[in-house]
Design a protein around this motif. Structure first.
Motif, PDB file in Angstrom:
ATOM      1  N   LEU A 138     106.219  31.317  13.837  1.00 47.52           N
ATOM      2  CA  LEU A 138     106.785  31.366  15.187  1.00 47.52           C
ATOM      3  C   LEU A 138     106.609  30.026  15.901  1.00 47.52           C
ATOM      4  O   LEU A 138     107.521  29.515  16.543  1.00 47.52           O
ATOM      5  CB  LEU A 138     106.084  32.478  15.964  1.00 47.52           C
ATOM      6  CG  LEU A 138     106.934  33.206  16.995  1.00 47.52           C
ATOM      7  CD1 LEU A 138     108.130  33.822  16.311  1.00 47.52           C
ATOM      8  CD2 LEU A 138     106.104  34.250  17.686  1.00 47.52           C
ATOM      9  N   LEU A 139     105.407  29.435  15.745  1.00 46.70           N
ATOM     10  CA  LEU A 139     105.105  28.191  16.459  1.00 46.70           C
ATOM     11  C   LEU A 139     105.961  27.040  15.960  1.00 46.70           C
ATOM     12  O   LEU A 139     106.402  26.202  16.745  1.00 46.70           O
ATOM     13  CB  LEU A 139     103.634  27.831  16.274  1.00 46.70           C
ATOM     14  CG  LEU A 139     102.639  28.392  17.278  1.00 46.70           C
ATOM     15  CD1 LEU A 139     101.270  27.831  16.998  1.00 46.70           C
ATOM     16  CD2 LEU A 139     103.051  28.045  18.690  1.00 46.70           C
ATOM     17  N   TYR A 140     106.212  27.002  14.650  1.00 43.76           N
ATOM     18  CA  TYR A 140     106.913  25.846  14.098  1.00 43.76           C
ATOM     19  C   TYR A 140     108.422  26.047  13.997  1.00 43.76           C
ATOM     20  O   TYR A 140     109.118  25.177  13.512  1.00 43.76           O
ATOM     21  CB  TYR A 140     106.338  25.491  12.728  1.00 43.76           C
ATOM     22  CG  TYR A 140     105.013  24.783  12.854  1.00 43.76           C
ATOM     23  CD1 TYR A 140     104.961  23.441  13.194  1.00 43.76           C
ATOM     24  CD2 TYR A 140     103.829  25.462  12.678  1.00 43.76           C
ATOM     25  CE1 TYR A 140     103.767  22.800  13.344  1.00 43.76           C
ATOM     26  CE2 TYR A 140     102.613  24.830  12.828  1.00 43.76           C
ATOM     27  CZ  TYR A 140     102.586  23.493  13.151  1.00 43.76           C
ATOM     28  OH  TYR A 140     101.399  22.862  13.302  1.00 43.76           O
ATOM     29  N   THR A 141     108.927  27.231  14.398  1.00 45.28           N
ATOM     30  CA  THR A 141     110.376  27.413  14.408  1.00 45.28           C
ATOM     31  C   THR A 141     110.872  27.684  15.834  1.00 45.28           C
ATOM     32  O   THR A 141     111.471  26.838  16.465  1.00 45.28           O
ATOM     33  CB  THR A 141     110.797  28.569  13.492  1.00 45.28           C
ATOM     34  OG1 THR A 141     110.047  29.724  13.872  1.00 45.28           O
ATOM     35  CG2 THR A 141     110.523  28.249  12.049  1.00 45.28           C
ATOM     36  N   HIS A 142     110.516  28.839  16.336  1.00 42.53           N
ATOM     37  CA  HIS A 142     111.051  29.278  17.617  1.00 42.53           C
ATOM     38  C   HIS A 142     110.536  28.440  18.778  1.00 42.53           C
ATOM     39  O   HIS A 142     111.264  28.093  19.690  1.00 42.53           O
ATOM     40  CB  HIS A 142     110.698  30.754  17.817  1.00 42.53           C
ATOM     41  CG  HIS A 142     111.526  31.417  18.858  1.00 42.53           C
ATOM     42  ND1 HIS A 142     111.095  31.604  20.142  1.00 42.53           N
ATOM     43  CD2 HIS A 142     112.779  31.921  18.818  1.00 42.53           C
ATOM     44  CE1 HIS A 142     112.036  32.197  20.835  1.00 42.53           C
ATOM     45  NE2 HIS A 142     113.075  32.405  20.064  1.00 42.53           N
ATOM     46  N   TYR A 143     109.227  28.124  18.735  1.00 46.22           N
ATOM     47  CA  TYR A 143     108.614  27.416  19.866  1.00 46.22           C
ATOM     48  C   TYR A 143     108.278  25.979  19.514  1.00 46.22           C
ATOM     49  O   TYR A 143     107.333  25.413  20.068  1.00 46.22           O
ATOM     50  CB  TYR A 143     107.351  28.145  20.299  1.00 46.22           C
ATOM     51  CG  TYR A 143     107.615  29.506  20.864  1.00 46.22           C
ATOM     52  CD1 TYR A 143     108.252  29.640  22.087  1.00 46.22           C
ATOM     53  CD2 TYR A 143     107.246  30.647  20.185  1.00 46.22           C
ATOM     54  CE1 TYR A 143     108.513  30.885  22.606  1.00 46.22           C
ATOM     55  CE2 TYR A 143     107.497  31.898  20.696  1.00 46.22           C
ATOM     56  CZ  TYR A 143     108.143  32.014  21.908  1.00 46.22           C
ATOM     57  OH  TYR A 143     108.405  33.235  22.433  1.00 46.22           O
ATOM     58  N   VAL A 144     109.015  25.370  18.586  1.00 46.22           N
ATOM     59  CA  VAL A 144     108.580  24.070  18.072  1.00 46.22           C
ATOM     60  C   VAL A 144     108.555  23.000  19.165  1.00 46.22           C
ATOM     61  O   VAL A 144     107.635  22.195  19.231  1.00 46.22           O
ATOM     62  CB  VAL A 144     109.432  23.652  16.854  1.00 46.22           C
ATOM     63  CG1 VAL A 144     110.850  23.370  17.254  1.00 46.22           C
ATOM     64  CG2 VAL A 144     108.821  22.453  16.158  1.00 46.22           C
ATOM     65  N   TYR A 145     109.536  23.033  20.094  1.00 45.17           N
ATOM     66  CA  TYR A 145     109.555  21.996  21.130  1.00 45.17           C
ATOM     67  C   TYR A 145     108.397  22.158  22.097  1.00 45.17           C
ATOM     68  O   TYR A 145     107.721  21.182  22.447  1.00 45.17           O
ATOM     69  CB  TYR A 145     110.898  22.011  21.862  1.00 45.17           C
ATOM     70  CG  TYR A 145     112.032  21.622  20.967  1.00 45.17           C
ATOM     71  CD1 TYR A 145     111.984  20.417  20.263  1.00 45.17           C
ATOM     72  CD2 TYR A 145     113.108  22.451  20.766  1.00 45.17           C
ATOM     73  CE1 TYR A 145     112.988  20.062  19.402  1.00 45.17           C
ATOM     74  CE2 TYR A 145     114.130  22.110  19.904  1.00 45.17           C
ATOM     75  CZ  TYR A 145     114.062  20.913  19.221  1.00 45.17           C
ATOM     76  OH  TYR A 145     115.040  20.560  18.355  1.00 45.17           O
ATOM     77  N   ALA A 146     108.170  23.396  22.519  1.00 38.96           N
ATOM     78  CA  ALA A 146     107.030  23.649  23.415  1.00 38.96           C
ATOM     79  C   ALA A 146     105.726  23.244  22.739  1.00 38.96           C
ATOM     80  O   ALA A 146     104.848  22.628  23.358  1.00 38.96           O
ATOM     81  CB  ALA A 146     106.995  25.125  23.794  1.00 38.96           C
ATOM     82  N   PHE A 147     105.632  23.537  21.443  1.00 35.68           N
ATOM     83  CA  PHE A 147     104.420  23.224  20.688  1.00 35.68           C
ATOM     84  C   PHE A 147     104.207  21.718  20.612  1.00 35.68           C
ATOM     85  O   PHE A 147     103.109  21.206  20.879  1.00 35.68           O
ATOM     86  CB  PHE A 147     104.569  23.825  19.288  1.00 35.68           C
ATOM     87  CG  PHE A 147     103.347  23.684  18.444  1.00 35.68           C
ATOM     88  CD1 PHE A 147     102.203  24.400  18.720  1.00 35.68           C
ATOM     89  CD2 PHE A 147     103.351  22.833  17.352  1.00 35.68           C
ATOM     90  CE1 PHE A 147     101.089  24.277  17.938  1.00 35.68           C
ATOM     91  CE2 PHE A 147     102.230  22.696  16.565  1.00 35.68           C
ATOM     92  CZ  PHE A 147     101.106  23.421  16.859  1.00 35.68           C
ATOM     93  N   GLU A 148     105.285  20.990  20.287  1.00 37.21           N
ATOM     94  CA  GLU A 148     105.173  19.530  20.194  1.00 37.21           C
ATOM     95  C   GLU A 148     104.854  18.919  21.548  1.00 37.21           C
ATOM     96  O   GLU A 148     104.065  17.971  21.650  1.00 37.21           O
ATOM     97  CB  GLU A 148     106.486  18.926  19.655  1.00 37.21           C
ATOM     98  CG  GLU A 148     106.816  19.329  18.228  1.00 37.21           C
ATOM     99  CD  GLU A 148     105.852  18.742  17.225  1.00 37.21           C
ATOM    100  OE1 GLU A 148     105.256  17.699  17.501  1.00 37.21           O
ATOM    101  OE2 GLU A 148     105.674  19.355  16.157  1.00 37.21           O
TER     102      GLU A 148
END
Lengths: 198, 341
Positions: A138-148
């Protein structure tokens, strides 16, 4: 049945120790209660099958952050009576802040606002369900921008912290390993030929 | 209800089956350490109690048991008593997820690796609590040193474990062992060699053992965090330290040396010759190797200086792990045989 029992025991422990954090006058004792609060909330997360987050809470907050916190707090020798006097000084402001916070949380935590994710997770996933993998996907696909973005903000904070504390001309005596290694006999040793006196 | 009770009794039995041999291992580890150190110094070591000194740990235990436990008058009594308990409890609880053989594990949890990491990071609280509650300068200094050291080396250790979980694609310790099947060259020590070395060094640092035993530093700060402890309360710190050593050895065997797997697997003659040996024997042999390494390090190396420990942790070990995590990612991406197929 047992799950409910565990939940209520640890929820009570969490609330009790969180209260003690703000009530206790000794800073070290408050820090210890904060650790208990972290551990209790880790158990609650574990009950939600969020074992990755629960263990990470213990590993990062209890194992690293609180250790450094204790490091500082143990060095302090605070005057206990002066702390006691100021305990209720900011009470009106604190009450306002808590009311605001609770209001925002109640507004944000409505079932409608959690989206489809809040409904998709069943409380009892199958044995081979890996919370860690699901979170990573989920973190590296759906929320990747927020995560970065969060990562970049953290990086800025690290750079800022180093920039604030690491000055070139500091007064502490530091070891300069390159200078030590480069030193030769000629730099350190001076042989004097003295005439023997009679 | 009855089923629940039977399950409970069964779990307690399993716990005893792990905990009692662990205590025995700790007791005889102290003897082994004294003997190995003695031979390293060209001495004989304890040889009076029992045959060749074999009853020495019992005599030591008995002596500590009958000593008076002193609580200093200015100490914080609750925390002072709690500190050794926390120390030992965290060291013992981590054993719940260690697989001794295929299926021989108390709790086969998915996040086993994270669980172990979380619990070993809690171990420092025993030292911190002891140092603070003793109300003594030396004890506080020992605790401070230990806190700084453990926090620094935990990062390197965590990164080393990230490499392992990337390679195994799992945080379940049993799965990690099963992924290493196929003999000596299939174990993770080879593709993850730098991480293995970093893990071992930070494991030694995390257990506060020589050459990283600044928390005790008997020449500078008397005995560090446990200077005010006596009798059994001191003995429990001792037990915790050795239980932690054995735990780190067990983890190093599971993560990098294939746990219970035979080293001769896949080799034509030797493989079938040694196939009768149960897996747990191999596991214990690997643990024994690491435990010997602990004592060997202590006998060989002088104590690090404080700033050198910090230098090694932050400027050597952490960069090495970060680089090797990237390399591991590439090895997995390119499906390098025989480890990542």
């Amino acid at each position: 049945m047992i799950e409910k029992l565990i939940f209520y025991v640890f929820a009570a422990l969490l609330i009790g120790s969180a209260t003690m954090v703000i009530v206790s006058r000794q800073s070290v004792r408050a820090a210890f209660f904060l650790i208990v609060a972290f551990c209790a909330s880790a158990v609650l997360w574990m009950l939600l099958s969020a074992e990755f987050l629960a263990l990470l809470l213990i590993f990062v907050y209890v194992g690293a952050v609180m250790t450094l916190f204790m490091f500082v707090v143990m060095m302090l020798n605070l005057d206990q009576e002066s702390l006691q006097e100021k305990f209720v000084r900011y009470l009106p402001f604190a009450v306002l802040l808590v009311a605001l916070m609770v209001g925002v949380l109640v507004y944000a935590m409505k079932p409608g606002h959690l989206g489809e994710l809040g409904l998709a997770i069943s409380p009892h996933p199958s044995a081979d369900y890996s919370n860690t993998k699901a979170l990573g996907l989920l973190l590296y696909t759906h929320y990747v921008y927020a995560f970065e973005l969060a990562a970049v903000i953290l990086l800025i904070a690290i750079v800022a912290a180093i920039g604030l504390t690491h000055r070139e001309k500091s007064r502490n005596k530091r070891q300069r390993i390159d200078a030590q290694l480069a030193a030769t006999k000629a730099d350190r040793l001076q042989i004097l030929q003295l005439e023997a006196e009679k | 209800m009855i089923d629940l009770l039977i399950a409970l009794v069964w779990i307690v039995l399993k716990i005893l089956l792990i905990a009692l041999p662990l205590l025995g291992a700790v007791a005889y580890m102290t003897l082994a350490e004294r003997k190995i150190l003695a031979y390293a110094h060209v001495r004989i070591g304890p040889n009076r109690v029992g045959f060749a000194g074999l009853l020495q740990p019992l005599a030591d235990g008995l002596k500590l048991f009958f000593k008076e436990i002193i609580i200093p008058s200015k100490a914080n009594p609750v925390v002072f008593v709690l500190a050794p308990i926390v120390s030992f409890a965290t060291a013992a609880a981590a054993w719940a997820v260690i697989p001794f053989d295929e299926g021989w594990v108390l709790a086969n949890v998915n996040a086993g690796l994270l669980y172990v990491l979380a619990l070993t990071s809690l171990g420092v609280y025993g030292i911190l609590m002891a140092g603070w509650s003793s109300n003594s300068k030396y004890a506080l200094f020992g605790a401070m040193r230990s806190a700084a050291q453990v926090v620094s080396y935990e990062i390197a250790m965590g990164f080393a474990l990230v490499g392992v979980l990337m390679a195994a694609d799992s945080t379940n310790l049993q799965d990690i062992v099963l992924r290493q099947q196929g003999g000596l060259w299939h174990w993770y020590w080879l593709p993850l060699l730098p991480l293995f070395v970093v893990y071992w060094i930070s494991g030694v640092a995390e257990t506060n053992r020589a050459p990283f035993d600044m928390a005790e530093g008997e020449a500078e700060i008397v005995a560090g965090f446990h200077v005010e402890y006596s009798g059994m309360s001191f003995a429990i710190f001792f037990l915790a330290e050795y239980a932690n050593m054995i735990l780190i050895s067990a983890l190093a065997s599971v993560l990098f040396l294939g746990g219970w797997l035979s080293p001769f697997e896949g080799i034509p003659v030797l493989g079938s010759l040694f196939s009768f040996v149960p897996g747990i024997i191999w596991f214990f042999a690997k643990m024994a190797f690491f435990l010997f390494l602990y004592v060997w390090l202590r006998a060989t190396l002088p104590r690090y200086r404080y700033d050198q420990i910090m230098y090694l942790g932050w400027k050597v070990l952490i960069p090495v792990t970060i680089v090797w995590i990237v390399v591991t990612g590439l090895l997995i991406e390119w499906r390098v045989a025989p480890w990542f197929i």
